[in-house]
Design a protein around this motif. Structure first.
Motif, PDB file in Angstrom:
ATOM      1  N   VAL A 200       0.835  -1.203   0.000  1.00  0.00           N
ATOM      2  CA  VAL A 200       0.000   0.000   0.000  1.00  0.00           C
ATOM      3  C   VAL A 200       0.871   1.255   0.000  1.00  0.00           C
ATOM      4  O   VAL A 200       0.627   2.206  -0.741  1.00  0.00           O
ATOM      5  N   SER A 201       1.874   1.285   0.853  1.00  0.00           N
ATOM      6  CA  SER A 201       2.791   2.418   0.919  1.00  0.00           C
ATOM      7  C   SER A 201       4.131   1.929   1.439  1.00  0.00           C
ATOM      8  O   SER A 201       4.208   0.898   2.115  1.00  0.00           O
ATOM      9  N   ALA A 202       5.189   2.669   1.111  1.00  0.00           N
ATOM     10  CA  ALA A 202       6.529   2.274   1.545  1.00  0.00           C
ATOM     11  C   ALA A 202       7.424   3.504   1.604  1.00  0.00           C
ATOM     12  O   ALA A 202       7.320   4.409   0.763  1.00  0.00           O
ATOM     13  N   ASN A 203       8.309   3.528   2.586  1.00  0.00           N
ATOM     14  CA  ASN A 203       9.235   4.645   2.775  1.00  0.00           C
ATOM     15  C   ASN A 203      10.604   4.129   3.203  1.00  0.00           C
ATOM     16  O   ASN A 203      10.697   3.156   3.954  1.00  0.00           O
ATOM     17  N   VAL A 204      11.652   4.797   2.738  1.00  0.00           N
ATOM     18  CA  VAL A 204      13.003   4.561   3.240  1.00  0.00           C
ATOM     19  C   VAL A 204      13.682   5.912   3.421  1.00  0.00           C
ATOM     20  O   VAL A 204      13.306   6.905   2.779  1.00  0.00           O
ATOM     21  N   ALA A 205      14.680   5.963   4.298  1.00  0.00           N
ATOM     22  CA  ALA A 205      15.397   7.218   4.521  1.00  0.00           C
ATOM     23  C   ALA A 205      16.748   6.929   5.155  1.00  0.00           C
ATOM     24  O   ALA A 205      16.987   5.846   5.700  1.00  0.00           O
ATOM     25  N   ASN A 206      17.608   7.918   5.067  1.00  0.00           N
ATOM     26  CA  ASN A 206      18.853   7.944   5.833  1.00  0.00           C
ATOM     27  C   ASN A 206      18.722   9.129   6.785  1.00  0.00           C
ATOM     28  O   ASN A 206      18.894  10.276   6.388  1.00  0.00           O
TER      29      ASN A 206
END
Length: 339
Positions: A200-206
């Motif tokens: 449905v939704s996805a996020n990645v970050a540093n």
């Protein structure tokens, strides 16, 4: 039984030790390994002196007495090793992630279908964690009714051991959702009783490691099937004061109760690991899962002998990685990591 011989090709991730122990516990004989890194090979050989180190991978691939290849090579290299193994008539037990691109996934699926070999990924946060196994047993017995939601948390420690350069290179480790998130997607499918799902939704970050631009130190995903929903968060923010590498948890909500797993530690609580808490019509209780059997190795070797799918359905194995790759791709859109 020691009728099945196995070998390792690629030992870059320390998960290889658990993979070898899983097969040995089930009765397989460890006979050989190939590693190009002398430092890794020295420690590995000291732990497993029964296995000879070979100079070339082909010495293992071309040995007809070896039935199974296990690998924990650099993630981007695992697909090629698995494909070569299947093409040489071997079954495969790979570390997660089994691959880092959709192209690798499709090629592995093609070769597996052509050869009829078994391709398995040891999703260790399920198959090597007694509390997770016991949760599956309880749910199969109807202890919390029908599963409708899961929340999986997979924190890891960035500095609990020295990390090689490849660990910080996005193209080589595959991204956080593909890598350590893979465990979570397999568990979501398993506890949902499903073979596939939708991201449905996805996020990645540093968020805190600008000196490592290839590192993604946090990621989260929402996922669903027609009957269940789930939330996944993985990160590299285990505090220095935690006496283990991560406070891995899984909460499983059913129509008649819920289960919470504290896999590796019960913070400020009971000693040890593999804690399961269940609340249902009978009330709340804690279950110590330290004596639960881990059946995966035994089932996998039975599958090798009998050409069955009792340890894990081939479709779920592939689709857990498909979900991980799909979430990774979705999360990276519009970022510096976009492929």
């Amino acid at each position: 039984m020691t009728d099945i011989k196995f070998a390792a090709i690629g030992i870059n991730h320390s998960h290889i030790y658990g993979q070898v122990e899983c097969l040995k516990r089930a009765g397989a004989q460890f006979v050989a390994f190939h590693a190009v890194e002398d430092d890794l090979a020295a420690a590995f050989a000291e732990k497993f002196p029964e296995a000879r180190r070979v100079a070339e991978a082909r010495e293992i691939l071309e040995d007809p007495s070896i039935a199974v290849i296990t690998t924990a090579a650099i993630p981007a290299d695992r697909a090629a090793i698995s494909i070569a193994a299947m093409q040489h008539g071997k079954d495969v037990l790979s570390d997660k992630p089994g691959m880092t691109t959709f192209a690798q996934l499709e090629e592995i699926k093609r070769v597996q279908a052509e050869t009829g070999r078994i391709y398995a990924v040891l999703y260790s946060e399920h198959f090597e964690v007694k509390a997770t196994v016991e949760a599956g047993n309880l749910i199969a017995q109807g202890a919390i009714g029908k599963v409708i939601n899961t929340v999986g948390l997979g924190p890891h420690a960035l500095n609990n051991n020295p990390r090689p350069d490849w660990f910080f290179e996005r193209a080589r480790y595959g991204g956080i959702l593909c890598d350590i998130g893979a465990h979570q997607f397999e568990q979501f499918l398993f506890f949902s009783g499903a073979m596939d799902a939708e991201i449905v939704s996805a996020n990645v970050a540093n968020r805190a490691n600008p000196h490592r631009p290839g590192l993604q130190d946090v990621g989260d995903v929402s996922v669903r099937t027609p009957d269940t929903t789930g939330y996944i968060r993985v990160d590299w923010f285990t505090p220095k004061g935690l006496p283990t590498w991560g406070d891995g948890r899984l909460t499983i909500l059913g129509t008649e109760g819920y289960i919470e797993l504290r896999k590796y530690i019960d913070i400020a609580g009971r000693a040890g690991d593999n804690h399961l808490f269940i609340v249902n019509a009978e009330g709340p209780r804690h279950i110590d899962c330290s004596s639960v059997e881990l059946p995966f190795g035994r089932q996998f070797l039975d599958d090798v002998r009998n050409r069955t799918e009792t340890a894990m359905p081939q479709e779920r194995c592939f689709n857990a990685m498909k979900l991980a790759l799909t979430a990774q791709q979705m999360a990276e859109r519009g970022t510096e990591w976009a492929q």
